[in-house]
Scaffold this active site. Sequence first.
Site, PDB file in Angstrom:
ATOM      1  N   LYS A 111      27.693  59.396  80.377  1.00 40.68           N
ATOM      2  CA  LYS A 111      26.431  59.517  81.144  1.00 40.68           C
ATOM      3  C   LYS A 111      26.719  59.374  82.609  1.00 40.68           C
ATOM      4  CE  LYS A 111      23.704  55.896  81.052  1.00 40.68           C
ATOM      5  NZ  LYS A 111      23.328  55.168  82.315  1.00 40.68           N
ATOM      6  N   ASN A 112      27.331  58.270  83.045  1.00 42.79           N
ATOM      7  CA  ASN A 112      27.579  57.786  84.344  1.00 42.79           C
ATOM      8  C   ASN A 112      28.462  58.508  85.019  1.00 42.79           C
ATOM      9  OD1 ASN A 112      25.505  55.997  83.838  1.00 42.79           O
ATOM     10  ND2 ASN A 112      27.080  53.990  83.794  1.00 42.79           N
ATOM     11  N   ARG A 158      16.983  54.775  87.624  1.00 41.31           N
ATOM     12  CA  ARG A 158      17.530  54.285  88.777  1.00 41.31           C
ATOM     13  C   ARG A 158      18.549  55.499  89.439  1.00 41.31           C
ATOM     14  NH1 ARG A 158      18.215  50.047  92.162  1.00 41.31           N
ATOM     15  NH2 ARG A 158      20.170  50.904  92.641  1.00 41.31           N
ATOM     16  N   CYS A 178      14.828  45.930  88.202  1.00 46.61           N
ATOM     17  CA  CYS A 178      14.867  46.293  86.825  1.00 46.61           C
ATOM     18  C   CYS A 178      15.194  45.337  86.093  1.00 46.61           C
ATOM     19  CB  CYS A 178      15.727  47.524  86.821  1.00 46.61           C
ATOM     20  SG  CYS A 178      17.376  47.205  86.848  1.00 46.61           S
ATOM     21  N   ARG A 199      18.640  44.921  92.335  1.00 46.03           N
ATOM     22  CA  ARG A 199      19.328  46.229  92.588  1.00 46.03           C
ATOM     23  C   ARG A 199      18.833  46.922  94.031  1.00 46.03           C
ATOM     24  NH1 ARG A 199      20.292  49.276  87.216  1.00 46.03           N
ATOM     25  NH2 ARG A 199      22.014  49.942  88.164  1.00 46.03           N
ATOM     26  N   ASP A 249      28.772  46.765  82.004  1.00 46.94           N
ATOM     27  CA  ASP A 249      28.233  47.499  80.908  1.00 46.94           C
ATOM     28  C   ASP A 249      28.827  47.071  79.614  1.00 46.94           C
ATOM     29  OD1 ASP A 249      26.613  48.700  83.110  1.00 46.94           O
ATOM     30  OD2 ASP A 249      27.678  50.723  83.098  1.00 46.94           O
ATOM     31  N   ARG A 296      18.647  56.281  76.301  1.00 55.15           N
ATOM     32  CA  ARG A 296      19.010  56.698  77.551  1.00 55.15           C
ATOM     33  C   ARG A 296      20.367  57.030  77.826  1.00 55.15           C
ATOM     34  NH1 ARG A 296      17.137  52.996  82.123  1.00 55.15           N
ATOM     35  NH2 ARG A 296      18.207  54.318  83.159  1.00 55.15           N
TER      36      ARG A 296
HETATM   37  C1  EPZ Z   1      26.193  51.816  88.542  1.00 58.76           C
HETATM   38  O1  EPZ Z   1      24.975  51.279  88.785  1.00 58.76           O
HETATM   39  C2  EPZ Z   1      25.978  52.229  86.922  1.00 58.76           C
HETATM   40  N1  EPZ Z   1      25.079  53.305  86.970  1.00 58.76           N
HETATM   41  C3  EPZ Z   1      25.795  50.845  86.216  1.00 58.76           C
HETATM   42  O2  EPZ Z   1      25.467  51.419  84.806  1.00 58.76           O
HETATM   43  C4  EPZ Z   1      26.517  49.917  86.074  1.00 58.76           C
HETATM   44  O3  EPZ Z   1      26.193  48.793  85.586  1.00 58.76           O
HETATM   45  C5  EPZ Z   1      26.873  49.707  87.541  1.00 58.76           C
HETATM   46  O4  EPZ Z   1      27.256  50.769  88.656  1.00 58.76           O
HETATM   47  C6  EPZ Z   1      28.247  48.527  87.861  1.00 58.76           C
HETATM   48  O5  EPZ Z   1      29.196  49.074  87.152  1.00 58.76           O
HETATM   49  C7  EPZ Z   1      25.287  54.628  86.989  1.00 58.76           C
HETATM   50  O6  EPZ Z   1      26.535  54.916  87.397  1.00 58.76           O
HETATM   51  C8  EPZ Z   1      24.310  55.448  86.922  1.00 58.76           C
HETATM   52  P1  EPZ Z   1      26.085  49.138  91.836  1.00 58.76           P
HETATM   53  P2  EPZ Z   1      24.806  50.974  90.417  1.00 58.76           P
HETATM   54  O7  EPZ Z   1      25.306  49.811  92.991  1.00 58.76           O
HETATM   55  O8  EPZ Z   1      25.608  52.091  91.207  1.00 58.76           O
HETATM   56  C9  EPZ Z   1      24.417  45.500  94.505  1.00 58.76           C
HETATM   57  C10 EPZ Z   1      24.314  51.566  82.488  1.00 58.76           C
HETATM   58  O9  EPZ Z   1      23.965  50.633  81.914  1.00 58.76           O
HETATM   59  N2  EPZ Z   1      23.993  46.492  95.275  1.00 58.76           N
HETATM   60  O10 EPZ Z   1      27.613  49.540  91.567  1.00 58.76           O
HETATM   61  O11 EPZ Z   1      23.324  50.960  90.503  1.00 58.76           O
HETATM   62  C11 EPZ Z   1      23.964  45.467  93.313  1.00 58.76           C
HETATM   63  O12 EPZ Z   1      22.442  45.051  93.181  1.00 58.76           O
HETATM   64  C12 EPZ Z   1      23.933  51.473  83.956  1.00 58.76           C
HETATM   65  O13 EPZ Z   1      24.788  52.554  82.202  1.00 58.76           O
HETATM   66  C13 EPZ Z   1      23.549  46.069  96.700  1.00 58.76           C
HETATM   67  O14 EPZ Z   1      23.145  44.809  96.876  1.00 58.76           O
HETATM   68  O15 EPZ Z   1      25.317  49.672  90.407  1.00 58.76           O
HETATM   69  C14 EPZ Z   1      24.554  44.963  92.111  1.00 58.76           C
HETATM   70  O16 EPZ Z   1      24.576  43.520  92.460  1.00 58.76           O
HETATM   71  C15 EPZ Z   1      23.521  50.009  84.419  1.00 58.76           C
HETATM   72  N3  EPZ Z   1      22.919  47.033  97.495  1.00 58.76           N
HETATM   73  C16 EPZ Z   1      26.261  45.321  92.567  1.00 58.76           C
HETATM   74  O17 EPZ Z   1      25.726  45.784  94.192  1.00 58.76           O
HETATM   75  C17 EPZ Z   1      23.051  48.512  97.193  1.00 58.76           C
HETATM   76  O18 EPZ Z   1      22.568  49.099  98.071  1.00 58.76           O
HETATM   77  C18 EPZ Z   1      26.790  46.639  92.109  1.00 58.76           C
HETATM   78  O19 EPZ Z   1      25.907  47.587  91.858  1.00 58.76           O
HETATM   79  C19 EPZ Z   1      23.655  48.820  96.104  1.00 58.76           C
HETATM   80  C20 EPZ Z   1      24.129  47.849  95.136  1.00 58.76           C
END
Ligand code: EPZ
Length: 428
Positions: free
Chosen positions: A33-34, A104, A128, A133, A316, A408
């Site tokens: 999916k991702n 998201r 969420c 996030r 995850d 999802r």
């Molecule tokens: C991706 O989410 C995945 N989603 C998530 O999978 C996964 O948990 C996550 O990466 C971490 O591996 C997809 O690929 C669609 P991040 P993403 O931005 O990109 C902070 C699932 O269950 N951050 O890497 O949204 C954030 O808050 C999902 O399949 C900022 O502070 O995660 C977090 O603490 C859930 N500012 C950290 O970075 C920003 O602008 C990592 O989040 C962006 C992120």
Amino acid sequence: MTVLFPREKKYMDKIVIKGGGRLEGEVEISGAKNAALPIMAAMILTTGKNKLDGVPQVRDVTTMLHLLNGLGGCTEEFNAGRIFFDATGINNFEAPYELVSTMRASCLVLGPLLARLGRAKVSLPGGCAIGARPLDLHIRGLEGMGAKIRLVQGYIYGEAKRLRGVRYYFDTVTVTGTANLIMAATLADGETVLENVAKEPEVVFLADVLNQSGAKIKGHGTDLVTIQGVQSLKPINCNIFPDRIETGTYMIASAITRGDVKITNCIPKQVESLTLKLRQSGLIVEEGETSLRVIYDGQLNGVNIKTQPHPGFATDLQAQFMALMTLAQGKSIVLETVFENRFMHVAELKRMGADITIQGRTAVVSGVKELSGAPLMATDLRASASLVLAALAAKGESVISRIYHIDRGYSDIEQKLYRLGAKIFRKK
Ligand code: EPZ
């Protein structure tokens, strides 16, 4: 042409599991999916007909297709894992709240829309179940590329005649942030250098696929990625690789049910951090080229995990691994460093008899002899998976509601588990 979407699963469905049995047999992993979602967003950068194979039939994929169709593209087919999508007509730049709030990852269209149309209006997703996030790092990077960004009434408004290359450092490693900026930079003027980027296989795959379409991206898979902007990209033609989180979930399903499950169509290297922890815990894990076999060998010991960006232990898989540790011998410590609030499953696991205490981002799990079935509520995608796993091992019946979360991201989960011998069915 007819647009074929898979049957939308009903919001009120429940999963009923009679636990306590051992899982045995073979299960085949679906496409990731991702990996599919960013590639679908990347289709915005192209004109012409894109073809994706190996796409999982999950709700996030249908949501992304609805979003792309709303932008003016045309899904000509989505069936049996294949998407034909014509991106020629994309002319609308709005990703509405109704779609972004349910997924998201819709924010992945921000960079591609700015690059292609010079404009984007994308709803802010809001917090969420797993944390606040924010999208600040996506936004700052795009501003660095010359986009004028305003936040008005819950929407991100972006404008840029043509994005220009930038040198940008991510304060935190972000997966979709890295994907968004890589996509934006492919059609920007000049060179973009991104530092402290995500090295997840899904990001590396995105860069490879974009390069096949004519992009000039180097360094993906390391901390520093360089993108030389080009004028246009050819349509995408790719095969989505198997889902590493689904793989890990079935590995843990075998372990938690004291089973013997062979997982086929997977990439063992991508789940190495889990394999090591399972072996440390006493399981036998056999690795083939595209398969894994997880066998219970009479013991399950508590081990500690710390979630980290790839190649560290995947956040995850944290909830699923914690479900396993509830039945391990001794204590285990689960440290969640990626998200600040990813322990929603704990309260439900405790209702099944688990012994877990939380302090900030740390959960201390003391293994118990058995879990008991209970009415349970899913709160997010991976938390739901952990409840399914706990229910498979628990004595008695569990009824899990709000399983739209699981739909999802997991393709046919109840059929796959049923074929492994689980007593599981979906109640409509
Ligand atoms: C991706 O989410 C995945 N989603 C998530 O999978 C996964 O948990 C996550 O990466 C971490 O591996 C997809 O690929 C669609 P991040 P993403 O931005 O990109 C902070 C699932 O269950 N951050 O890497 O949204 C954030 O808050 C999902 O399949 C900022 O502070 O995660 C977090 O603490 C859930 N500012 C950290 O970075 C920003 O602008 C990592 O989040 C962006 C992120």
